[in-house]
Write a protein that holds these residues in place. Sequence first.
Motif, PDB file in Angstrom:
ATOM      1  N   GLU A  30    -109.683  24.290 -20.173  1.00 24.42           N
ATOM      2  CA  GLU A  30    -108.692  24.281 -21.257  1.00 24.42           C
ATOM      3  C   GLU A  30    -108.205  25.693 -21.545  1.00 24.42           C
ATOM      4  O   GLU A  30    -107.012  25.917 -21.811  1.00 24.42           O
ATOM      5  N   GLY A  44    -104.436  27.022 -21.194  1.00 23.21           N
ATOM      6  CA  GLY A  44    -103.794  27.695 -22.318  1.00 23.21           C
ATOM      7  C   GLY A  44    -103.183  29.029 -21.928  1.00 23.21           C
ATOM      8  O   GLY A  44    -102.109  29.400 -22.413  1.00 23.21           O
ATOM      9  N   ARG A  67     -95.321  18.287 -22.550  1.00 26.14           N
ATOM     10  CA  ARG A  67     -94.378  18.545 -23.644  1.00 26.14           C
ATOM     11  C   ARG A  67     -95.110  18.771 -24.968  1.00 26.14           C
ATOM     12  O   ARG A  67     -94.721  19.633 -25.766  1.00 26.14           O
ATOM     13  N   ARG A  68     -96.185  17.993 -25.208  1.00 27.43           N
ATOM     14  CA  ARG A  68     -96.935  18.193 -26.452  1.00 27.43           C
ATOM     15  C   ARG A  68     -97.582  19.573 -26.483  1.00 27.43           C
ATOM     16  O   ARG A  68     -97.493  20.298 -27.480  1.00 27.43           O
ATOM     17  N   LYS A  69     -98.230  19.957 -25.384  1.00 27.64           N
ATOM     18  CA  LYS A  69     -98.871  21.280 -25.356  1.00 27.64           C
ATOM     19  C   LYS A  69     -97.844  22.400 -25.401  1.00 27.64           C
ATOM     20  O   LYS A  69     -98.099  23.466 -25.957  1.00 27.64           O
ATOM     21  N   ALA A  91     -95.008  22.294 -27.007  1.00 24.50           N
ATOM     22  CA  ALA A  91     -94.574  22.417 -28.405  1.00 24.50           C
ATOM     23  C   ALA A  91     -95.616  23.203 -29.232  1.00 24.50           C
ATOM     24  O   ALA A  91     -95.257  24.027 -30.079  1.00 24.50           O
ATOM     25  N   VAL A  92     -96.885  22.960 -28.953  1.00 27.06           N
ATOM     26  CA  VAL A  92     -97.944  23.694 -29.658  1.00 27.06           C
ATOM     27  C   VAL A  92     -97.895  25.182 -29.285  1.00 27.06           C
ATOM     28  O   VAL A  92     -98.017  26.067 -30.131  1.00 27.06           O
ATOM     29  N   ALA A  93     -97.680  25.481 -27.988  1.00 30.99           N
ATOM     30  CA  ALA A  93     -97.632  26.878 -27.546  1.00 30.99           C
ATOM     31  C   ALA A  93     -96.452  27.610 -28.162  1.00 30.99           C
ATOM     32  O   ALA A  93     -96.545  28.768 -28.539  1.00 30.99           O
ATOM     33  N   ARG A  94     -95.296  26.912 -28.256  1.00 31.51           N
ATOM     34  CA  ARG A  94     -94.115  27.567 -28.827  1.00 31.51           C
ATOM     35  C   ARG A  94     -94.295  27.835 -30.322  1.00 31.51           C
ATOM     36  O   ARG A  94     -93.773  28.814 -30.848  1.00 31.51           O
ATOM     37  N   SER A  95     -95.025  26.955 -30.999  1.00 33.16           N
ATOM     38  CA  SER A  95     -95.201  27.144 -32.440  1.00 33.16           C
ATOM     39  C   SER A  95     -96.269  28.173 -32.750  1.00 33.16           C
ATOM     40  O   SER A  95     -96.458  28.545 -33.920  1.00 33.16           O
TER      41      SER A  95
END
Length: 391
Positions: free
Chosen positions: A334, A338, A382-384, A386-390
């Motif tokens: 993980e 990341g 796409r979910r990950k 979105a988390v990385a961009r935020s």
Amino acid sequence: MKVGIDMGTTSEGTSASLDIEELLATRLLVQGNSGSGKSHLLRRLLEQSAPWVQQCIIDPEGDFVTLADKFGHVVIEGERTDAELIGIATRIRQHRVSCVLSLEGLDVEQQMRSAGVFLNAMFDADREYWYPVLVVVDEAQMFAPSVGGDVSEEIRKVSLGAMTNLMCRGRKRGLAGVIATQRLAKLAKNVAAEASNFLMGRTFLDIDMLRAADLLGMDRRTAEMFRDLKRGSFVALGPALSRRPLRVTIGSVETSARSMSPKLMPLPEAPQDVADLIFTPDPEEFTRPVVRRTAPQPRPASDILAELSRPRPEPAAPVEAKPAQPEISAEEREALIGSLFAEIVANPEAAFRPDAELYQDFLVRCRIRRVPGTALSLSAFRRKMAVARSG
């Protein structure tokens, strides 16, 4: 803003107007046998609407590349890799440039693959680039077939999925589909059913005439009228065209296709010595090598039996298996994934690239870094992302 373009004249002698803004919201289906004037109709529509809306033409025969000289369309050759097509489609939407995707010279599978990749990339463009685009697909039955043909199932799914996205979900993303087909029976029903505007031309097969009559809401007994339509005449119906079936004759065009319909030409005057001209050999004929392909001689049965009776060779020694890649814990995997997302987000151009292109970049990075385990699906990516961009 309401913009009406002139498509020709109606049977009543009035101008046949097509509302471009309404067309962008309701889509268009054009049907007619070969020689009925479909390409002429599409060319008239493209020429009249070129000053008002961005255009993208999927052109399997290279007929519409002549629009580039008159209206400035960018011609894109289909012989490109998937990554190149995705990047070009993304920039086409970003810079709002009209284009022609020319698939001339490719076989059917390559045409379907290139068109599917290009349309999917336009569909996956970022929300800030969802400007209105008129997407014209000629010979749509090739890209959205009703049944599987000689192409592989994977290619068929890519092409059919792109056409379905264009006609079913493209409106909210600014994509207005205009599809033309020779045979309604060969076009996937879920693609044809999404159009609200219709221009039906000359057709002769009963199944196509009945489907055309059903789409226009006409009595099936009047379906015979489609056999009597002249070239360039179509029956129009739809919110962008007419509230009732109306016969329309398409007007003239400014550009022409590179491939024209065959015309009769008078034969040249035969010379007096035509027989001598044909039967007298050229002096170079005898010096030119003659290559003839000879059929291979059949192998004697004794040779085949002798080969079968030979002892089989000893099996080769098994090759030692390569050492397996060392396993890592779930936490380490993980963390490695990341770090890959952090590298992608750190690139300033990542914000302007579609998810499909970023996903391919992510998969390549996983292979380079030898990330073990099953690759992430597109939805999980796409979910990950979105988390990385935020952050």
